[in-house]
Each structure stands twice: as structure tokens, then as C-alpha cells.
Design an enzyme around this catalytic site. Structure first.
Site, mmCIF file in Angstrom:
data_model
loop_
_atom_site.group_PDB
_atom_site.id
_atom_site.type_symbol
_atom_site.label_atom_id
_atom_site.label_comp_id
_atom_site.label_asym_id
_atom_site.label_seq_id
_atom_site.Cartn_x
_atom_site.Cartn_y
_atom_site.Cartn_z
ATOM 1 N N LEU A 21 0.827 -1.212 0.000
ATOM 2 C CA LEU A 21 0.000 0.000 0.000
ATOM 3 C C LEU A 21 0.859 1.259 0.000
ATOM 4 O O LEU A 21 0.336 2.365 -0.037
ATOM 5 C CB LEU A 21 -0.904 -0.007 1.245
ATOM 6 C CG LEU A 21 -1.887 -1.182 1.320
ATOM 7 C CD1 LEU A 21 -2.643 -1.159 2.646
ATOM 8 C CD2 LEU A 21 -2.864 -1.136 0.157
ATOM 9 N N SER A 22 2.184 1.079 0.041
ATOM 10 C CA SER A 22 3.069 2.242 0.166
ATOM 11 C C SER A 22 2.978 3.207 -1.020
ATOM 12 O O SER A 22 2.922 4.426 -0.808
ATOM 13 C CB SER A 22 4.518 1.788 0.363
ATOM 14 O OG SER A 22 4.623 1.089 1.582
ATOM 15 N N THR A 67 11.068 -3.834 1.224
ATOM 16 C CA THR A 67 10.160 -4.814 1.816
ATOM 17 C C THR A 67 10.603 -6.226 1.451
ATOM 18 O O THR A 67 11.712 -6.408 0.934
ATOM 19 C CB THR A 67 8.693 -4.501 1.410
ATOM 20 O OG1 THR A 67 7.832 -5.377 2.129
ATOM 21 C CG2 THR A 67 8.472 -4.669 -0.083
ATOM 22 N N LYS A 71 14.799 -7.066 3.199
ATOM 23 C CA LYS A 71 15.113 -6.207 4.345
ATOM 24 C C LYS A 71 16.495 -6.486 4.938
ATOM 25 O O LYS A 71 17.148 -5.579 5.433
ATOM 26 C CB LYS A 71 14.039 -6.347 5.437
ATOM 27 C CG LYS A 71 12.722 -5.684 5.072
ATOM 28 C CD LYS A 71 11.750 -5.785 6.236
ATOM 29 C CE LYS A 71 10.477 -5.008 5.952
ATOM 30 N NZ LYS A 71 9.580 -4.988 7.108
ATOM 31 N N ASN A 92 14.169 -1.102 6.462
ATOM 32 C CA ASN A 92 12.976 -0.909 5.620
ATOM 33 C C ASN A 92 12.947 0.470 4.973
ATOM 34 O O ASN A 92 11.983 0.830 4.317
ATOM 35 C CB ASN A 92 11.678 -1.206 6.377
ATOM 36 C CG ASN A 92 11.205 -0.060 7.232
ATOM 37 O OD1 ASN A 92 11.996 0.781 7.641
ATOM 38 N ND2 ASN A 92 9.918 -0.012 7.507
ATOM 39 N N ASP A 107 10.061 0.117 11.470
ATOM 40 C CA ASP A 107 8.990 -0.764 11.971
ATOM 41 C C ASP A 107 8.784 -0.597 13.480
ATOM 42 O O ASP A 107 7.657 -0.426 13.951
ATOM 43 C CB ASP A 107 9.293 -2.227 11.650
ATOM 44 C CG ASP A 107 9.127 -2.536 10.167
ATOM 45 O OD1 ASP A 107 8.409 -1.779 9.493
ATOM 46 O OD2 ASP A 107 9.714 -3.522 9.692
ATOM 47 N N GLY A 130 5.140 -14.628 18.136
ATOM 48 C CA GLY A 130 5.970 -14.681 16.929
ATOM 49 C C GLY A 130 7.392 -14.273 17.250
ATOM 50 O O GLY A 130 7.658 -13.650 18.290
ATOM 51 N N ALA A 131 8.295 -14.660 16.372
ATOM 52 C CA ALA A 131 9.712 -14.361 16.611
ATOM 53 C C ALA A 131 10.443 -14.092 15.293
ATOM 54 O O ALA A 131 11.600 -14.433 15.142
ATOM 55 C CB ALA A 131 10.366 -15.526 17.361
ATOM 56 N N GLY A 133 10.923 -11.121 11.855
ATOM 57 C CA GLY A 133 11.482 -9.775 11.677
ATOM 58 C C GLY A 133 10.688 -8.697 12.394
ATOM 59 O O GLY A 133 11.258 -7.808 13.036
ATOM 60 N N GLY A 248 -3.354 -3.184 13.140
ATOM 61 C CA GLY A 248 -2.092 -3.143 12.401
ATOM 62 C C GLY A 248 -1.964 -1.954 11.456
ATOM 63 O O GLY A 248 -0.856 -1.612 11.042
#
Ligand code: ATR
Length: 283
Positions: A21-22, A67, A71, A92, A107, A130-131, A133, A248
Site C-alpha cells: 500500500l506504500s 520490503t 530487508k 525498511n 517498523d 511470533g519471533a 522480523g 495493524g
């Protein structure tokens, strides 16, 4: 928008860029701010990554976002890294400072800005799901911002342990690891819970990284980095319990806003950026 020889060129580099969407967000903001610039999507083959990064300098571009899957892979081609990017081992945003290419990672700062925007100060114990990036970037920022303790719960235990080790060594706050199936104790203590997995993302919207939030404190803040859908299954479970939630989209908007500000020096219209993305996602 009229372009001329003064037009500032920016963009995003990745492969595939399909759902990014950037370009939409940045081009709309430049138009709204009457900034003479353009933001271009660059789909780059890995074999040409070095040439693509060198082109930022050669073509005098102001900077590009980076992205998946590049990265980490862009780092050898850069001249310097910000502390955040170095700590996360991921970039990023590449900024072209008069021919010197500096790697940033927005981020973590984007996530922190989305908390500030909601009037939330990070404190107490935090449970990170989660673990990968995103977990690394967010947890590094949180650990430096005064939270008491971090627990990583991930499907792959070794990754959760490795990330906990990284945080313990980085000098922020103490960190430990749990498994996603055995997370109840950490859940009960957490003041904040952050989903940094992709679980719940469209099209698999019926999934949640946690099967229940029963043990969670009612006044804990529940955050999700997934923005499609805006209300993930996990956030819906939190809302049903009356918990405070952060979606998010907030982090996406703020990391974009911080990138834009870094490259243009203009204070970004954050509410407008959010509105642009909301309208797009509603289609
Ligand atoms: P990002 O850069 O967005 O963080 P990533 O580095 O691939 O992406 O990390 C994604 C995280 O989501 C990882 O912790 C991943 O777990 P694995 O390392 O075990 O793959 C987690 N994840 C993705 N799908 C998952 C699932 N279905 N259940 C649990 N965890 C999942």
C-alpha cells in the site's frame, strides 16, 4: 501532479510488491502536501539487488523503502546503518544523504508511534507472539522504552529463544521464551500483548494465534500487526472481553509517516494517510 526536473524520486523495492500500500499512501500524501515528488514501485530480481541499490545513488533518488524479501539482503550494499537498523539486522528505508546510503528501520519506531497516538505508554510485562522480523523490530523498541520484561511465544521455539537472547544481550529489559501452546502464565501477567505473526491475515481470517484470552488482564492492551482484516479474529476476541486494542493499520501508517518525514522533511498528515488506506481497504 506536474513533474519537472526538480521532482524528488522515491519508491519501494521488493519482490513481489503485489499488495504493498506504500505507493498509494505516499503518492496521495505528496499530492495533498503539494510536494513535488513521486513514489515508484520497483520489483527487483535478487540477482540485481546490488545494481538496484546502487541506482538509488546513481539516479539521485531521495530514498526507497525496502520490503520482503530484501530487508536483510540490502544491508551489504549500504554505507551506514541507524542504530535501530543495526540492532534489528534489517532495513525498511534507505535514505540517500548526498550519495551516502543510510539504512533505517521504521517498523519499531512506527509501532511505538502508534502506541503514543493511542495515549499508551509501554510498561510492565509484554507478551510478543511470533519471533520473526517484525517481532524483533518491535521488541527491540519496546525493550528500550522502559517495559519491564518481554516474553516471546512462537511456533518455532529456537527462534523465540534466539530472540530472547538477543534482547537480553542488547541491554534493554530481560526477556524469555514460551511456546504458543503454553502461554497462559505470561498471558495472565502481560500488560500488553502484540501479535507479530501473520496468523489471522486474509484469506485465513478465522485463525487466531491464541485460542483464548480468558487469562488476559482486562486492562491489558492487545495489538495486532495484521491490518487485513482490520479487526482480526484475535482483536475481535479482545474487543468481546472489553480489552483495549490497536490494529495493524496504525503501525503501517506510522512507519510510512516516519519514512516520509525522514525523506521529505515534511510533517506527514497522519490522519489523512490512515484515511487513504482505510478507503482503499474498504473497496
Ligand atoms: P515478519 O518479517 O513479518 O515478521 P517473518 O520473519 O516470516 O515475517 O516472521 C513471521 C512470524 O510469524 C514467525 O514467528 C512465524 O513462525 P515460524 O518462524 O515458526 O515460521 C510466525 N508464523 C507464521 N505463520 C504462523 C502460524 N500459522 N502459526 C504460528 N506462527 C506463525
Amino acid at each position: 501532479m506536474k513533474f519537472d526536473t526538480h521532482t524528488v524520486v522515491m519508491g519501494i523495492l521488493g519482490n513481489p510488491l503485489g499488495h504493498s500500500l506504500s505507493p498509494l499512501m505516499h503518492n496521495q500524501v505528496m499530492e495533498r502536501s503539494s510536494f513535488n515528488g513521486i513514489y515508484i514501485p520497483f520489483t527487483v530480481e535478487e540477482s540485481q539487488l546490488g545494481e538496484a541499490v546502487t541506482a538509488i545513488r546513481a539516479l539521485g533518488m531521495r530514498g526507497v523503502n525496502v520490503t520482503i524479501p530484501y530487508k536483510e539482503k540490502v544491508i551489504p550494499f549500504l554505507d551506514a546503518l541507524s542504530d535501530q537498523a543495526r540492532a534489528c539486522g534489517a532495513v525498511n528505508l534507505i535514505e540517500n544523504q548526498d550519495g551516502k546510503l543510510i539504512g533505517h528501520n521504521m517498523d519499531g519506531p512506527g509501532f511505538m508511534a502508534s502506541l503514543r497516538d493511542a495515549g499508551i505508554s509501554p510498561e510492565g510485562e509484554v507478551l510478543i507472539l511470533g519471533a520473526g522480523g517484525a517481532a524483533r523490530a518491535i521488541s527491540y523498541s519496546l525493550s528500550m522504552a522502559g517495559v519491564q520484561n518481554l516474553t516471546f511465544a512462537a511456533r518455532t521455539q529456537e527462534k523465540a529463544k534466539a530472540l530472547a537472547d538477543f534482547i537480553n544481550q542488547s541491554g534493554g529489559c530481560p526477556a524469555g521464551a514460551a511456546s504458543l501452546d503454553n502461554v497462559q502464565e505470561s498471558l495472565a501477567r502481560a500488560r500488553m500483548i502484540v501479535n507479530c505473526t501473520s496468523v489471522g491475515m486474509a484469506p485465513k481470517v478465522e485463525f487466531s494465534p491464541l485460542s483464548s484470552l480468558e487469562k488476559a488482564k482486562m486492562d491489558a492492551v492487545l495489538c495486532d500487526i495484521v491490518y487485513n482484516p482490520l479487526e482480526t479474529r484475535l482483536l475481535a476476541m479482545g474487543i468481546a472481553r472489553g480489552m483495549r486494542t490497536i490494529d495493524g493499520l496504525s503501525m503501517l501508517v506510522y512507519q510510512g509517516a516516519l519514512s516520509f518525514e525522514r525523506l521529505t522533511g515534511i510533517e506527514p498528515p497522519v490522519d489523512y494517510m490512515r484515511q487513504v488506506l482505510l478507503e482503499h481497504l474498504a473497496k
